[in-house]
Design an enzyme around this catalytic site. Structure first.
Site, PDB file in Angstrom:
ATOM      1  N   ILE A  49      31.832  15.609 -54.168  1.00 18.24           N
ATOM      2  CA  ILE A  49      31.868  14.582 -53.136  1.00 18.24           C
ATOM      3  C   ILE A  49      30.427  14.513 -52.623  1.00 18.24           C
ATOM      4  O   ILE A  49      29.979  15.364 -51.879  1.00 18.24           O
ATOM      5  CB  ILE A  49      32.913  14.880 -52.038  1.00 18.24           C
ATOM      6  CG1 ILE A  49      32.976  13.755 -51.028  1.00 18.24           C
ATOM      7  CG2 ILE A  49      32.713  16.222 -51.405  1.00 18.24           C
ATOM      8  CD1 ILE A  49      34.190  13.816 -50.118  1.00 18.24           C
ATOM      9  N   GLY A 108      30.192   8.167 -41.997  1.00 22.55           N
ATOM     10  CA  GLY A 108      31.614   8.320 -42.277  1.00 22.55           C
ATOM     11  C   GLY A 108      31.988   8.183 -43.745  1.00 22.55           C
ATOM     12  O   GLY A 108      33.167   8.106 -44.086  1.00 22.55           O
ATOM     13  N   TYR A 135      34.723  20.377 -44.067  1.00 20.32           N
ATOM     14  CA  TYR A 135      35.999  20.610 -44.752  1.00 20.32           C
ATOM     15  C   TYR A 135      37.006  21.307 -43.838  1.00 20.32           C
ATOM     16  O   TYR A 135      38.193  20.979 -43.857  1.00 20.32           O
ATOM     17  CB  TYR A 135      35.787  21.397 -46.045  1.00 20.32           C
ATOM     18  CG  TYR A 135      34.985  20.622 -47.058  1.00 20.32           C
ATOM     19  CD1 TYR A 135      35.334  19.321 -47.416  1.00 20.32           C
ATOM     20  CD2 TYR A 135      33.853  21.173 -47.648  1.00 20.32           C
ATOM     21  CE1 TYR A 135      34.585  18.595 -48.330  1.00 20.32           C
ATOM     22  CE2 TYR A 135      33.109  20.461 -48.572  1.00 20.32           C
ATOM     23  CZ  TYR A 135      33.474  19.176 -48.904  1.00 20.32           C
ATOM     24  OH  TYR A 135      32.737  18.455 -49.815  1.00 20.32           O
TER      25      TYR A 135
END
Length: 171
Positions: free
Chosen positions: A96, A106, A142
């Site tokens: 990611i 975002g 996370y």
């Protein structure tokens, strides 16, 4: 700002190779030996390797574009494509990546929400990833997203043995 996320195809291999190399360098140059970083990027983000990954039936890539420019991407793996032996009911977020110039917009969250949606729609019970223990900002991101540390594995940057935390979210 216009943003969109699209599924990547084989014709995106060169774009993904460049985007991956750029974002990996931006994120990990500090704290790693330049030669080790260069070798890793040359191997991990070679266009031929990306074509092979794109062709794997259990891997999926998604490209996030902002104002018509590639800002980041997501790679998801299931089954045999997972980098660690995983359950049939698990999905891996292998990558990611968001360009540093597009962070704090975002986009990482948008890519992660897409991963959650894909995992749920495919009937997965958990989603997991590996993150460098020294990438404190990512670990916190996370954790805020519901992941918990469930293990660790070695990651080699050249000859430098590093530790990636395994983080899992149960869906």
């Amino acid at each position: 700002m216009q943003t969109s996320i699209r599924k990547a195809g084989l014709n995106d291999a060169m774009l993904l190779a460049q985007l991956g190399a750029d974002t990996f360098r931006e994120t990990f140059a500090e704290g790693n030996q330049p030669e080790h970083l260069r070798q890793y990027i040359a191997n991990a983000f070679h266009e031929t390797k990306l074509r092979q990954e794109l062709a794997h039936p259990e891997s999926r890539f998604y490209i996030l574009e902002a104002d018509g420019s590639p800002a980041g991407y997501l790679k998801l793996n299931t089954g045999s494509a997972q980098t660690e032996a995983g359950a049939d009911t698990a999905m891996e977020v292998e990558r990611i990546y968001v360009r540093s110039s597009w962070q704090q917009h975002g986009f990482g969250k948008a890519l992660l929400l897409l991963a959650f949606d894909k995992a749920v729609s495919e009937g997965m019970q958990q989603i997991w990833l590996g993150v460098w223990e020294k990438n404190v900002r990512a670990v916190r991101f996370y954790e805020r997203s519901g992941f918990r540390k469930t293990g660790a594995h070695a990651f080699y940057m050249g000859e430098d043995k590093q530790t990636d935390l395994i983080m899992t979210k149960f869906l």
